[in-house]
Scaffold this motif. Sequence first.
Motif, PDB file in Angstrom:
ATOM      1  N   VAL A  15       0.844  -1.195   0.000  1.00 18.29           N
ATOM      2  CA  VAL A  15       0.000   0.000   0.000  1.00 18.29           C
ATOM      3  C   VAL A  15       0.882   1.250   0.000  1.00 18.29           C
ATOM      4  O   VAL A  15       1.704   1.436   0.888  1.00 18.29           O
ATOM      5  CB  VAL A  15      -0.963   0.004   1.216  1.00 18.29           C
ATOM      6  N   LEU A  16       0.716   2.091  -1.048  1.00 20.10           N
ATOM      7  CA  LEU A  16       1.479   3.340  -1.183  1.00 20.10           C
ATOM      8  C   LEU A  16       0.565   4.505  -0.794  1.00 20.10           C
ATOM      9  O   LEU A  16      -0.601   4.522  -1.183  1.00 20.10           O
ATOM     10  CB  LEU A  16       1.895   3.550  -2.640  1.00 20.10           C
TER      11      LEU A  16
ATOM     12  N   LEU B 202      -2.936   3.709  -2.285  1.00 18.65           N
ATOM     13  CA  LEU B 202      -3.047   2.885  -3.479  1.00 18.65           C
ATOM     14  C   LEU B 202      -2.416   1.518  -3.185  1.00 18.65           C
ATOM     15  O   LEU B 202      -1.253   1.437  -2.791  1.00 18.65           O
ATOM     16  CB  LEU B 202      -2.284   3.576  -4.611  1.00 18.65           C
ATOM     17  N   ALA B 203      -3.190   0.436  -3.371  1.00 22.00           N
ATOM     18  CA  ALA B 203      -2.624  -0.907  -3.212  1.00 22.00           C
ATOM     19  C   ALA B 203      -2.111  -1.381  -4.566  1.00 22.00           C
ATOM     20  O   ALA B 203      -2.729  -1.122  -5.607  1.00 22.00           O
ATOM     21  CB  ALA B 203      -3.691  -1.863  -2.695  1.00 22.00           C
TER      22      ALA B 203
ATOM     23  N   ALA C 137      -8.422  -3.091  -0.408  1.00 25.08           N
ATOM     24  CA  ALA C 137      -8.518  -2.175  -1.549  1.00 25.08           C
ATOM     25  C   ALA C 137      -9.674  -2.540  -2.468  1.00 25.08           C
ATOM     26  O   ALA C 137     -10.040  -3.714  -2.595  1.00 25.08           O
ATOM     27  CB  ALA C 137      -7.214  -2.192  -2.336  1.00 25.08           C
ATOM     28  N   VAL C 138     -10.219  -1.518  -3.107  1.00 24.51           N
ATOM     29  CA  VAL C 138     -11.200  -1.729  -4.173  1.00 24.51           C
ATOM     30  C   VAL C 138     -10.396  -1.784  -5.471  1.00 24.51           C
ATOM     31  O   VAL C 138      -9.819  -0.790  -5.894  1.00 24.51           O
ATOM     32  CB  VAL C 138     -12.209  -0.568  -4.232  1.00 24.51           C
ATOM     33  N   PRO C 139     -10.305  -2.953  -6.120  1.00 24.37           N
ATOM     34  CA  PRO C 139      -9.464  -3.087  -7.314  1.00 24.37           C
ATOM     35  C   PRO C 139      -9.977  -2.200  -8.450  1.00 24.37           C
ATOM     36  O   PRO C 139     -11.192  -2.127  -8.684  1.00 24.37           O
ATOM     37  CB  PRO C 139      -9.595  -4.569  -7.678  1.00 24.37           C
ATOM     38  N   LEU C 140      -9.060  -1.520  -9.136  1.00 27.77           N
ATOM     39  CA  LEU C 140      -9.453  -0.622 -10.222  1.00 27.77           C
ATOM     40  C   LEU C 140      -9.050  -1.165 -11.586  1.00 27.77           C
ATOM     41  O   LEU C 140      -9.863  -1.277 -12.491  1.00 27.77           O
ATOM     42  CB  LEU C 140      -8.783   0.746 -10.036  1.00 27.77           C
TER      43      LEU C 140
ATOM     44  N   LEU D  25      -7.764   1.148  -4.796  1.00 28.59           N
ATOM     45  CA  LEU D  25      -7.775   2.206  -3.779  1.00 28.59           C
ATOM     46  C   LEU D  25      -8.225   1.638  -2.439  1.00 28.59           C
ATOM     47  O   LEU D  25      -9.239   0.926  -2.361  1.00 28.59           O
ATOM     48  CB  LEU D  25      -8.723   3.324  -4.198  1.00 28.59           C
ATOM     49  N   VAL D  26      -7.477   1.984  -1.391  1.00 27.83           N
ATOM     50  CA  VAL D  26      -7.859   1.529  -0.059  1.00 27.83           C
ATOM     51  C   VAL D  26      -8.782   2.582   0.561  1.00 27.83           C
ATOM     52  O   VAL D  26      -8.401   3.748   0.670  1.00 27.83           O
ATOM     53  CB  VAL D  26      -6.609   1.342   0.827  1.00 27.83           C
TER      54      VAL D  26
END
Lengths: 370, 331
Positions: free
Chosen positions: B36-37, B45-46, B81-84, B144-145
């Motif tokens: 996670v950044l 951001l994961a 995270a919600v994967p994008l 996005l986390v």
Amino acid sequence: MRYLDEFNDPVLARSLIEQIAAAATRPWAIMEVCGGQTHSIIRNGIDQLLTDQIELIHGPGCPVCVTPLEMIDRALAIAARPNVIFTSFGDMLRVPGSRDDLFSVKARGGDVRIVYSPLDAVALAHEHPDKEVVFFGVGFETTAPANAMAVFQARQRGLVNFSMLVSHVLVPQAIEALMTSPTSRVNGFLAAGHVCSVMGTAQYRPLAERHHVPIVVTGFEPLDVLDGIRRCVLQLEAGRAEVENAYPRAVSDEGNVHAQQMLATVFEQCDRQWRGIGMIPQSGWRLTPEFAAFDAERRFDVGELTVSEPERCRAGDVLQGVLKPDECECFATECTPRTPMGATMVSSEGACAAYYQYRRLDPPKVARRG
Amino acid sequence: MGHGGGGQMSAELIQHLFLPAFGAAASSATPSDSHVLTLANGQRLAFSTDTYVVHPLFFPGGNIGELAVYGTVNDLAMSGAVPLALSTGFVLEEGLEMDVLGRIATAMGAAATTAGVQLVTGDTKVVERGHGDGVYINTAGIGLVPEGVDIRPERARPGDVVIVSGEIGLHGIAVLSLREGLEFGTELRSDTAPLNHLVAAMLVVCSDIHVLRDPTRGGLAASLCEIAETAQVGIEYDERSLPVPEAVRAACGFLGLDPIHVANEGKLVAFVAPEHAESVLAAMVATDLGRGAVVIGRVVEEHRGFVVARTRLGSTRIVDRPLGEQLPRIC
């Protein structure tokens, strides 16, 4: 589920444990011969649930563990050859030879393959006529019939590129060797159920009589093991020394006659070295002269093999029941499944592996018996 | 190399080879499936990647394409995270049939739609015949986390309740049965599935989930061991509470394997504080993928770094991650 749940039932287990405690009036040392039983005992903590009067001694019945080092080194040398597909049950791949193991040979590019049956190796030989396919024929009487069948079928199919590296060992001769050893403390045996499903029970009667020791043919699920122990204790307390079948759902007195015929066709008895134990007379099987053409030992000249065991490894003492794995000073320190000193630490039936896998959190017992 | 089985050897390869060799460049790497950044605007951001080497390419219940999409989606979801978006990289072996590749690609498209992610960039390389196993796929993904969510193995703490989302061992046994031509009564299907929707449903009722893991290679044991070691806590579970389907038990009994070591592709294990356990479990059970969710154990102060199982007979034993590949035994 049939054959799993009913032999794992906690209520029945409790009842057997209580019966054993009620029957045992003094200390008895009982050896479970087979490594599969050792794992069942340690994995399920059966020894911890028993009365202190009963000591379970782990026996030599781990085929991977007793395969002589010289044979492992021979396998490594053959497997490393460019034109060879070396096949084996998965268990053998991590067994340490003098320098490395079959996994290392595979990692260096050797064609080492895990098979689930020796007949798969025969099929490979058929599919790859340009390659030499070798199967590592290891094990007790349990695995021997399928191995015999593989050689028999290879001859029937005229396969000239199939051979077997044979290192079979036999249980009754091992029991005889243990009972005549001056260090033996064994009062009774749990015989290996699957070995008896092939060979029957008759072989064990002379042993029970000669050494006045009860031998109870025992299965592998927790309740099988507990019932075997219970019957053994009842015999010991009554001063009896009989062969008793506690695994009748798999074992008949005469055993598997068809398998025995196949064994007699393909194999003959021979003296055999046991790793960590030494030579036991007439304790092995090799191919008969009629099938000698399929003997990988003859087919591949690997030259002189100089074998060397780590000096401090006490696998031999463990295999003979003289030492418990966690009493060894190297246990779980220098010797782990990643850095094994002996085969008993890597085999899925090895006693050291069982102790490491399931109870290395227990306090070390190195000092207990010096 | 013997380092691919998701066991101790993979972990040691990272620790003893990659991290020392990468040096300062990997100083912020996490020993986790995703990292996670934190961006300048505070958003987190994961980022995750995984490479898929599967044989056979098609198996009951799935194929390599679905695995490649769901695997990375799941790695992202395990940080909450919600994967994008995903990238897709292909290594194709010369001679691979276009039809096979087409079926794999179609499956990937459908999987991405199911998971709700976009496939946004990619790469293709071809290697000579004999230098690959048909097709290898790499996917990398970002997600996005959500604010307030902090899910990582370090957060497991004594008292936490351990929940598994459903039956274990299905993927591993399905693939093994097909690969080795073994049959165990009923046909087993892989449980390949995207876990992001399940995680979202769990986060609705409790944003403070401590740990999530999808127990793939190495099985549930590998995940639990990793969490116990990373968080330096003890984990205890009851063998009787493990949801193991009959056919998996039969196969494992036959092959001498332990279901706790067998791979899953659509299951997760969650660690939550005891006061949230009931609501999280209820939220899981209300979803399709979490219908079989059960509590299997808890985190304890004792035996830190180790996982211990209570057996059916009432004794206890250590549970290890498998060492390298699982090897069927001799007898």
